[in-house]
Each structure stands twice: as C-alpha cells, then as structure tokens.
Design an enzyme around this catalytic site. Sequence first.
Site, PDB file in Angstrom:
ATOM      1  N   LYS A  36       0.821  -1.223   0.000  1.00  0.00           N
ATOM      2  CA  LYS A  36       0.000   0.000   0.000  1.00  0.00           C
ATOM      3  C   LYS A  36       0.858   1.278   0.000  1.00  0.00           C
ATOM      4  CE  LYS A  36      -3.967  -2.206   2.238  1.00  0.00           C
ATOM      5  NZ  LYS A  36      -5.018  -2.079   3.271  1.00  0.00           N
ATOM      6  N   TYR A  95     -12.536  -2.039  -3.633  1.00  0.00           N
ATOM      7  CA  TYR A  95     -13.020  -2.112  -2.251  1.00  0.00           C
ATOM      8  C   TYR A  95     -14.542  -1.957  -2.174  1.00  0.00           C
ATOM      9  CZ  TYR A  95      -8.393  -2.202  -0.036  1.00  0.00           C
ATOM     10  OH  TYR A  95      -7.141  -2.584   0.410  1.00  0.00           O
ATOM     11  N   PHE A  99     -15.460   3.941   6.953  1.00  0.00           N
ATOM     12  CA  PHE A  99     -14.089   4.271   6.560  1.00  0.00           C
ATOM     13  C   PHE A  99     -13.875   4.247   5.054  1.00  0.00           C
ATOM     14  CE2 PHE A  99     -14.140  -0.305   7.711  1.00  0.00           C
ATOM     15  CZ  PHE A  99     -13.710  -0.876   6.527  1.00  0.00           C
ATOM     16  N   ARG A 121      -1.919 -14.283   4.793  1.00  0.00           N
ATOM     17  CA  ARG A 121      -2.619 -13.587   5.883  1.00  0.00           C
ATOM     18  C   ARG A 121      -1.847 -13.712   7.203  1.00  0.00           C
ATOM     19  NH1 ARG A 121      -7.295 -11.537   4.468  1.00  0.00           N
ATOM     20  NH2 ARG A 121      -8.276 -11.582   6.509  1.00  0.00           N
ATOM     21  N   THR A 135      -5.437  -7.057  10.740  1.00  0.00           N
ATOM     22  CA  THR A 135      -5.726  -5.778  10.061  1.00  0.00           C
ATOM     23  C   THR A 135      -5.251  -4.593  10.883  1.00  0.00           C
ATOM     24  OG1 THR A 135      -7.676  -6.801   9.076  1.00  0.00           O
ATOM     25  CG2 THR A 135      -7.590  -4.387   9.047  1.00  0.00           C
ATOM     26  N   ARG A 163       2.467  -6.251   9.354  1.00  0.00           N
ATOM     27  CA  ARG A 163       1.719  -5.123   9.937  1.00  0.00           C
ATOM     28  C   ARG A 163       2.260  -4.734  11.305  1.00  0.00           C
ATOM     29  NH1 ARG A 163      -3.956  -7.420   7.618  1.00  0.00           N
ATOM     30  NH2 ARG A 163      -4.119  -6.117   5.741  1.00  0.00           N
ATOM     31  N   ASN A 202      -2.120   0.241   6.696  1.00  0.00           N
ATOM     32  CA  ASN A 202      -1.613  -1.007   7.277  1.00  0.00           C
ATOM     33  C   ASN A 202      -0.713  -1.785   6.314  1.00  0.00           C
ATOM     34  OD1 ASN A 202      -3.615  -1.906   5.603  1.00  0.00           O
ATOM     35  ND2 ASN A 202      -4.742  -3.061   7.151  1.00  0.00           N
ATOM     36  N   HIS A 234      -2.359  -5.442   1.640  1.00  0.00           N
ATOM     37  CA  HIS A 234      -3.657  -6.100   1.511  1.00  0.00           C
ATOM     38  C   HIS A 234      -3.407  -7.519   1.028  1.00  0.00           C
ATOM     39  CE1 HIS A 234      -7.762  -7.051   0.243  1.00  0.00           C
ATOM     40  NE2 HIS A 234      -7.205  -7.554  -0.846  1.00  0.00           N
ATOM     41  N   GLU A 268      -9.805 -10.941  -7.338  1.00  0.00           N
ATOM     42  CA  GLU A 268      -8.830  -9.849  -7.159  1.00  0.00           C
ATOM     43  C   GLU A 268      -7.647 -10.001  -8.110  1.00  0.00           C
ATOM     44  OE1 GLU A 268      -9.893  -8.859  -2.480  1.00  0.00           O
ATOM     45  OE2 GLU A 268      -7.889  -9.560  -2.980  1.00  0.00           O
TER      46      GLU A 268
HETATM   47  P1  CMP Z   1      -7.546  -4.383   3.865  1.00  0.00           P
HETATM   48  O1  CMP Z   1      -7.123  -5.746   4.326  1.00  0.00           O
HETATM   49  O2  CMP Z   1      -6.956  -3.898   2.577  1.00  0.00           O
HETATM   50  O3  CMP Z   1      -9.152  -4.352   3.726  1.00  0.00           O
HETATM   51  C1  CMP Z   1      -9.924  -3.186   3.958  1.00  0.00           C
HETATM   52  C2  CMP Z   1      -9.104  -2.025   4.398  1.00  0.00           C
HETATM   53  O4  CMP Z   1      -9.831  -0.967   4.970  1.00  0.00           O
HETATM   54  C3  CMP Z   1      -8.161  -2.468   5.497  1.00  0.00           C
HETATM   55  O5  CMP Z   1      -7.168  -3.332   4.992  1.00  0.00           O
HETATM   56  C4  CMP Z   1      -7.676  -1.113   6.005  1.00  0.00           C
HETATM   57  O6  CMP Z   1      -6.679  -0.553   5.153  1.00  0.00           O
HETATM   58  C5  CMP Z   1      -8.932  -0.251   5.841  1.00  0.00           C
HETATM   59  N1  CMP Z   1      -9.618   0.069   7.104  1.00  0.00           N
HETATM   60  C6  CMP Z   1      -9.710   1.301   7.640  1.00  0.00           C
HETATM   61  N2  CMP Z   1     -10.412   1.279   8.770  1.00  0.00           N
HETATM   62  C7  CMP Z   1     -10.787   0.002   8.983  1.00  0.00           C
HETATM   63  C8  CMP Z   1     -11.531  -0.650  10.002  1.00  0.00           C
HETATM   64  N3  CMP Z   1     -12.049   0.020  11.051  1.00  0.00           N
HETATM   65  N4  CMP Z   1     -11.728  -1.980   9.894  1.00  0.00           N
HETATM   66  C9  CMP Z   1     -11.216  -2.675   8.835  1.00  0.00           C
HETATM   67  N5  CMP Z   1     -10.500  -2.090   7.828  1.00  0.00           N
HETATM   68  C10 CMP Z   1     -10.279  -0.760   7.916  1.00  0.00           C
END
Ligand code: CMP
Length: 140
Positions: free
Chosen positions: A11, A51, A59, A87, A93, A104, A114, A117, A128
């Site tokens: 990212k 997304y 968010f 993962r 996350t 992370r 973070n 992805h 994807e």
């Molecule tokens: P990702 O695994 O790419 O999937 C959704 C993304 O939304 C997550 O990583 C974060 O970058 C972002 N995000 C921001 N806020 C939140 C939240 N509260 N819960 C989950 N994902 C979030």
Amino acid sequence: MAVERTLSIIKPDATRRNLTGRIITKFEEAGLRIVASRRTRLSTAQAELFYGVHRERPFFRSLVDFMTSGPVVVQVLEGENAIAKNREVMGATNPANAAPGTIRKEFAESIEANSVHGSDAPETAANEIRFFFSGLDIVG
Ligand code: CMP
C-alpha cells in the site's frame, strides 16, 4: 495442501517509506513466490471498485483517498496454502493486534495505513487477481 495463488497489494504508506523490498522478503521467506508484479497508482474509480464490498462502511471514503494517495505494488503470490499463509505473514488488520514478526506489526502505521492487503478466500483471490492481471502476466 494445494498450491494456491493470492493477490497482494503493498500500500501507499509502505511505498512512501521505501519498504517494498523488505515486505517482499517477508513473503519469500515464508515460501511464497512472486509470479506477477506491477507498480501502479490506483485511480479513484479503481479503488472504489476494488473495495466495493466496503462501500457502506464509515471508513470507505478515507480508504479510497488513502489507496490513491501514492503508488502501490500489486502482486500475485503463489505457494502451498498461499491465501492463509499470506494472511499469517501480514498479521491482523489492526497493527495493534498483529503478532510479532508480521508485516503489519513491524511496518503498519494504523488500521487504515496497514502496509499490505491480501485476499481473504479462494473466490476473492480469483476475482482480485483477475482485477489486476491477465493470465499472460502470471508466470509461475
Ligand atoms: P484491507 O485488508 O486492505 O481491507 C480493507 C481495508 O480498509 C483495510 O485493509 C484497512 O486498510 C482499511 N480500514 C480502515 N479502517 C478500517 C476498520 N475500522 N476496519 C477494517 N478495515 C479498515
């Protein structure tokens, strides 16, 4: 265990801090092979589509702004049990909940920024991967 493919995105927070190589090393050390790779910058329309499942989440707008704020590196990772393994290597996350040694935990700035992805299931991985790559781009 089956050989799988999964979609990874390094990212904008990570490309900004020049962490691409250190993150790729984590994948390779876990036995994941990079079978396709491209550095790109997502448009707003692309980020919204990718997304789309989060469209109703509070968010969402901030996530799209963040994901379009700089370059990303999109990759296909291949290996035994690649979806779950990736993962594991990424960690939770929210970096506050991520295990020691995970990407992370070591690199993420926040729950949004973070660093990486990764696809969460076989069907999303297939979708994807198709979103970013044609079959011709993937060389195992
Ligand atoms: P990702 O695994 O790419 O999937 C959704 C993304 O939304 C997550 O990583 C974060 O970058 C972002 N995000 C921001 N806020 C939140 C939240 N509260 N819960 C989950 N994902 C979030």
